[in-house]
Design a protein around this motif. Sequence first.
Motif, short mmCIF file in Angstrom:
data_model
loop_
_atom_site.label_atom_id
_atom_site.label_comp_id
_atom_site.label_asym_id
_atom_site.label_seq_id
_atom_site.Cartn_x
_atom_site.Cartn_y
_atom_site.Cartn_z
N LEU A 226 0.83 -1.21 0.00
CA LEU A 226 0.00 0.00 0.00
C LEU A 226 0.86 1.26 0.00
O LEU A 226 0.55 2.24 -0.67
CB LEU A 226 -0.94 -0.02 1.20
CG LEU A 226 -1.93 -1.20 1.26
CD1 LEU A 226 -2.80 -1.10 2.50
CD2 LEU A 226 -2.78 -1.28 0.00
N ASP A 300 -8.41 -5.93 0.29
CA ASP A 300 -9.45 -4.95 0.06
C ASP A 300 -9.24 -4.37 -1.33
O ASP A 300 -8.23 -4.64 -1.99
CB ASP A 300 -9.43 -3.84 1.11
CG ASP A 300 -10.17 -4.20 2.38
OD1 ASP A 300 -11.39 -4.41 2.30
OD2 ASP A 300 -9.53 -4.29 3.46
N THR A 301 -10.18 -3.56 -1.77
CA THR A 301 -10.12 -2.93 -3.09
C THR A 301 -9.91 -1.43 -2.90
O THR A 301 -10.69 -0.78 -2.22
CB THR A 301 -11.41 -3.21 -3.88
OG1 THR A 301 -11.58 -4.64 -3.99
CG2 THR A 301 -11.36 -2.60 -5.26
N PHE A 302 -8.85 -0.89 -3.51
CA PHE A 302 -8.44 0.50 -3.29
C PHE A 302 -8.45 1.29 -4.60
O PHE A 302 -7.92 0.83 -5.61
CB PHE A 302 -7.02 0.55 -2.73
CG PHE A 302 -6.87 0.02 -1.33
CD1 PHE A 302 -6.98 0.88 -0.25
CD2 PHE A 302 -6.64 -1.32 -1.11
CE1 PHE A 302 -6.83 0.41 1.05
CE2 PHE A 302 -6.49 -1.81 0.18
CZ PHE A 302 -6.59 -0.95 1.26
N LEU A 309 -4.45 6.38 -1.45
CA LEU A 309 -5.36 5.27 -1.67
C LEU A 309 -6.66 5.46 -0.90
O LEU A 309 -6.65 5.84 0.28
CB LEU A 309 -4.71 3.95 -1.23
CG LEU A 309 -3.53 3.46 -2.07
CD1 LEU A 309 -2.86 2.28 -1.38
CD2 LEU A 309 -3.99 3.06 -3.48
N GLU A 310 -7.78 5.19 -1.55
CA GLU A 310 -9.10 5.21 -0.92
C GLU A 310 -9.61 3.78 -0.85
O GLU A 310 -9.75 3.12 -1.87
CB GLU A 310 -10.06 6.08 -1.73
CG GLU A 310 -11.48 6.06 -1.22
CD GLU A 310 -12.46 6.79 -2.13
OE1 GLU A 310 -13.68 6.60 -1.96
OE2 GLU A 310 -12.00 7.52 -3.03
N ASN A 311 -9.87 3.30 0.35
CA ASN A 311 -10.38 1.94 0.52
C ASN A 311 -11.86 1.91 0.15
O ASN A 311 -12.70 2.50 0.83
CB ASN A 311 -10.18 1.47 1.96
CG ASN A 311 -10.48 0.00 2.14
OD1 ASN A 311 -11.04 -0.65 1.27
ND2 ASN A 311 -10.09 -0.55 3.28
N THR A 314 -14.26 -0.81 2.80
CA THR A 314 -14.25 -0.71 4.25
C THR A 314 -15.59 -1.17 4.81
O THR A 314 -16.65 -0.81 4.29
CB THR A 314 -13.99 0.74 4.70
OG1 THR A 314 -12.70 1.15 4.24
CG2 THR A 314 -14.03 0.87 6.21
N ARG A 326 -2.62 3.12 8.55
CA ARG A 326 -3.87 2.79 7.86
C ARG A 326 -4.69 1.81 8.68
O ARG A 326 -4.14 0.92 9.32
CB ARG A 326 -3.61 2.16 6.49
CG ARG A 326 -3.03 3.11 5.45
CD ARG A 326 -2.96 2.42 4.09
NE ARG A 326 -2.54 3.34 3.05
CZ ARG A 326 -1.27 3.58 2.74
NH1 ARG A 326 -0.30 2.95 3.39
NH2 ARG A 326 -0.96 4.42 1.78
N ARG A 328 -6.69 -1.37 9.04
CA ARG A 328 -6.75 -2.64 8.32
C ARG A 328 -7.56 -3.65 9.12
O ARG A 328 -7.62 -3.58 10.35
CB ARG A 328 -5.33 -3.17 8.06
CG ARG A 328 -4.45 -2.23 7.28
CD ARG A 328 -5.06 -1.75 5.95
NE ARG A 328 -5.34 -2.89 5.05
CZ ARG A 328 -6.54 -3.08 4.48
NH1 ARG A 328 -7.56 -2.29 4.73
NH2 ARG A 328 -6.72 -4.09 3.67
#
Length: 334
Positions: A226, A300-302, A309-311, A314, A326, A328
């Motif tokens: 990340l 996760d998909t970012f 990076l935007e998760n 979440t 971050r 997690r």
Amino acid sequence: MNTTALARLRSWMETQGFVRFFVQQPENFAWLTGGGDNTVVTFRPVGAWLEITRDTVRLHSSQIEAGRLLDEEVPGIEVVRYAWYSPPSSEGPNDVEHDLTALRLVLSEKEQAHYRSLGQDAATALGESLRFADPDWSEYELAGAIAEELLSKGIQPLVLLVAGEERLFRYRHPIPKQRPLGRLFMGVICGRRHGLVANVSRLRSFGHPEAQHLNRQICQVEAAALEASRPGATLGEVLEKIRAGYNGIGRASEFENHHQGGLTGYRSREVLARPGNPTKLEPGMVLAWNPSLSGAKVEDTFLLTETGLENLTTDLKWPMMRVEGRLRPMVFEG
């Protein structure tokens, strides 16, 4: 239609000298139509494709599918119908011969908005299913619960993996079996809606002694990925940071036991990160890294933005810990 995608394709057609181009692959059909679906069998094109010229877009479809596609997937488009028993031979350049992946990778604002909604729903569906599960359930039962939650939100499970305590430490791609979940189990999904795919992995423990330790270790590896996922970096460069992350926790050989993820979007992996891959990261691309150990995985998909990076996946109800700044996911206990 996705006007941004259509303009991008037409520009590419002009550079290739194509006056018309035929599109039938599900990822490209969805991309061009703004989320339309030309599949019946999971992620395989049915007898329908788009014909793109400089000025027109036409749908070619069997009589079976034409009505549904016009009503529900691509309303208002011109359609050319053919008998189901006599499909025409396709002539001309098409997306089977020509890979359009590079054109799809940077998503528009509208596509990003669809992704945010999908990501939240996918993470919630997986989280709710695991929180509700019981150690005495079989892997089949948990898979059924996950599928029910996903489909109730209009999300198609392209990949649905479940491993209980017995199989989690043995297999990286655990197709669900009639085996008990036990004290530690995992659910993994690649869920599709509007053509886009959200990738999420979560684990739950009922007092397994290694669960949290393994999760902290693999989150340290992910943190390297990340941190390295910045505009201008290549997938190959990020992959080397992941390799170093495994070295850092004393588990270097685990790098060889499963791929580490890469770019996602209209396929669960649009571009798989391989050593030396030169693909440069740009804002608007979407990443799904999935480092793993025997008994642990994080995913996760970012969305990559100008500022970081935007998760997209979440789950606010899932327990979290801070790793290198971050939040997690932890292993859900009890």
